[in-house]
Design an enzyme around this catalytic site. Sequence first.
Site, PDB file in Angstrom:
ATOM      1  N   VAL A   5       0.869  -1.176   0.000  1.00 54.58           N
ATOM      2  CA  VAL A   5       0.000   0.000   0.000  1.00 54.58           C
ATOM      3  C   VAL A   5       0.903   1.222   0.000  1.00 54.58           C
ATOM      4  O   VAL A   5       1.965   1.220   0.628  1.00 54.58           O
ATOM      5  CB  VAL A   5      -0.921   0.026   1.244  1.00 54.58           C
ATOM      6  CG1 VAL A   5      -1.599   1.377   1.414  1.00 54.58           C
ATOM      7  CG2 VAL A   5      -1.975  -1.053   1.144  1.00 54.58           C
ATOM      8  N   CYS A   6       0.475   2.245  -0.696  1.00 55.40           N
ATOM      9  CA  CYS A   6       1.165   3.527  -0.696  1.00 55.40           C
ATOM     10  C   CYS A   6       2.609   3.317  -1.160  1.00 55.40           C
ATOM     11  O   CYS A   6       2.864   2.561  -2.080  1.00 55.40           O
ATOM     12  CB  CYS A   6       1.044   4.143   0.701  1.00 55.40           C
ATOM     13  SG  CYS A   6       1.366   5.898   0.814  1.00 55.40           S
ATOM     14  N   THR A   7       3.563   3.960  -0.504  1.00 56.87           N
ATOM     15  CA  THR A   7       4.953   3.878  -0.962  1.00 56.87           C
ATOM     16  C   THR A   7       5.637   2.572  -0.572  1.00 56.87           C
ATOM     17  O   THR A   7       6.829   2.400  -0.848  1.00 56.87           O
ATOM     18  CB  THR A   7       5.765   5.075  -0.451  1.00 56.87           C
ATOM     19  OG1 THR A   7       5.668   5.107   0.978  1.00 56.87           O
ATOM     20  CG2 THR A   7       5.259   6.376  -1.056  1.00 56.87           C
TER      21      THR A   7
END
Length: 194
Positions: free
Chosen positions: A102-104
């Site tokens: 998720v995300c970075t």
Amino acid sequence: MKMAFVLFDGMTTLDFVGFYDAITRMNPLKAVENLTWDFCGNEEQVTDDRGLTMKIGRVLPDLSGYDLVFIPGGMATRQLQNDADFISWIRTAQDVEYKVSVCTGALLLGAAGFLEGRRATTNPSAYELLEPYCAEVVKERLVRDGNVFTGGGVSTAIDLGLYVVEELTSSEVAREIQRRMDYPYYRTASSLGK
């Protein structure tokens, strides 16, 4: 199914908790046989980007023994993507069936070589940082390329958890977990055109 949640200093907790809450709800539903999970890290405890400290169950385990490895994001990923020891540890997940971020967290999957030739997404603020690691940065909330799942910004963690639940089980199970979470925003994989 055995899952590893990779946690590290400076991570964003909602990235982790949103996914964790959704996917572990398969257990009371008995949707997946023998579902277990470990909290894995490179230290005995980690502190998130706001000061919350968590104890780690397994320090630097060989990740190859898991069926699914999940990596959250956070500003710390920008340094960890260049941390040879940390990335070497993540690479032990090379043969793991499902890789999820998720995300970075996608930057860490990418630095480990898991996004090579694949489509992926990340937090919109990090699209350019992800470009060197994958074939195409897709500006969507959820992207699946084979058995690699990537999600966009922080709150996407909940949607990605439900999406992975749906892909591992069925839309009925995902909808039941969505109902139990009282989370009205998820649309099934078929409605997402995936």
